[in-house]
Design a protein around this motif. Structure first.
Motif, short mmCIF file in Angstrom:
data_model
loop_
_atom_site.label_atom_id
_atom_site.label_comp_id
_atom_site.label_asym_id
_atom_site.label_seq_id
_atom_site.Cartn_x
_atom_site.Cartn_y
_atom_site.Cartn_z
N SER A 177 0.84 -1.19 0.00
CA SER A 177 0.00 0.00 0.00
C SER A 177 0.88 1.24 0.00
CB SER A 177 -0.90 0.02 1.24
OG SER A 177 -1.75 -1.10 1.28
N CYS A 178 0.38 2.30 -0.58
CA CYS A 178 1.07 3.59 -0.58
C CYS A 178 0.05 4.68 -0.29
CB CYS A 178 1.73 3.83 -1.93
SG CYS A 178 2.48 5.47 -2.11
N ALA A 179 0.28 5.38 0.80
CA ALA A 179 -0.58 6.50 1.17
C ALA A 179 0.03 7.78 0.64
CB ALA A 179 -0.73 6.56 2.68
N ALA A 180 -0.75 8.57 -0.09
CA ALA A 180 -0.26 9.78 -0.72
C ALA A 180 -0.99 11.01 -0.21
CB ALA A 180 -0.41 9.68 -2.23
N SER A 181 -0.29 12.12 -0.13
CA SER A 181 -0.96 13.36 0.24
C SER A 181 -1.89 13.79 -0.88
CB SER A 181 0.07 14.45 0.53
OG SER A 181 0.79 14.76 -0.64
N GLY A 182 -2.94 14.50 -0.52
CA GLY A 182 -3.98 14.81 -1.49
C GLY A 182 -3.48 15.60 -2.68
N ARG A 183 -2.52 16.50 -2.43
CA ARG A 183 -2.06 17.35 -3.53
C ARG A 183 -1.38 16.52 -4.60
NH1 ARG A 183 2.11 20.76 -5.10
NH2 ARG A 183 3.54 20.21 -3.43
N ILE A 184 -0.75 15.43 -4.16
CA ILE A 184 -0.11 14.55 -5.14
C ILE A 184 -1.18 13.76 -5.89
CG2 ILE A 184 1.27 12.49 -5.45
CD1 ILE A 184 2.98 13.27 -3.18
#
Length: 123
Positions: free
Chosen positions: A21-28
């Motif tokens: 899994s990879c959690a990304a910040s919303g802007r990305i």
């Protein structure tokens, strides 16, 4: 701050499965294509899979095609890599990456990287 955080790595027997899994910040996440790369000891980082921003288009390295599946949940800002039928040669550190261009197989196109998660496949 831009962040990508991978999880889900571990030790598995050959033939087994793992889900990264990879959690990304919303802007990305809303503006970027996402990719997975891996790096084995003593080897260069190599492309594994990529997913376009919203079209559903995906791309895979030949070595993982038919065994790995990349997916993204745009509502949760998450990208996943389901890995089945794992082989010892799949061992390495797996990195999540984001690019503002179209998804490519070249690591240099990806501006943002996570720190990686170790995957070890025992024979």
């Amino acid at each position: 701050q831009v962040q990508l955080v991978e999880s889900g790595g571990g030790l598995v027997q050959a033939g087994g499965s793992l889900r990264l899994s990879c959690a990304a910040s919303g802007r990305i996440f809303t503006n970027h294509a996402m990719g997975w790369f891996r790096q084995a000891p003593g080897k260069e980082r190599e492309f594994v899979a990529a997913a376009w921003r919203s079209s559903g288009i995906t791309d895979y390295a030949d070595s993982v095609k038919g065994r790995f599946t990349i997916s993204r949940d745009n509502a949760k800002n998450m990208v996943y890599l389901q890995m089945n039928s794992l082989k010892p040669e799949d061992t390495g550190v797996y990195f999540c990456a984001a690019t503002g261009t179209a998804a490519t197989r070249w690591a240099g196109d990806y501006a943002y990287w996570g720190r990686g998660t170790q995957v070890t496949v025992a024979s």
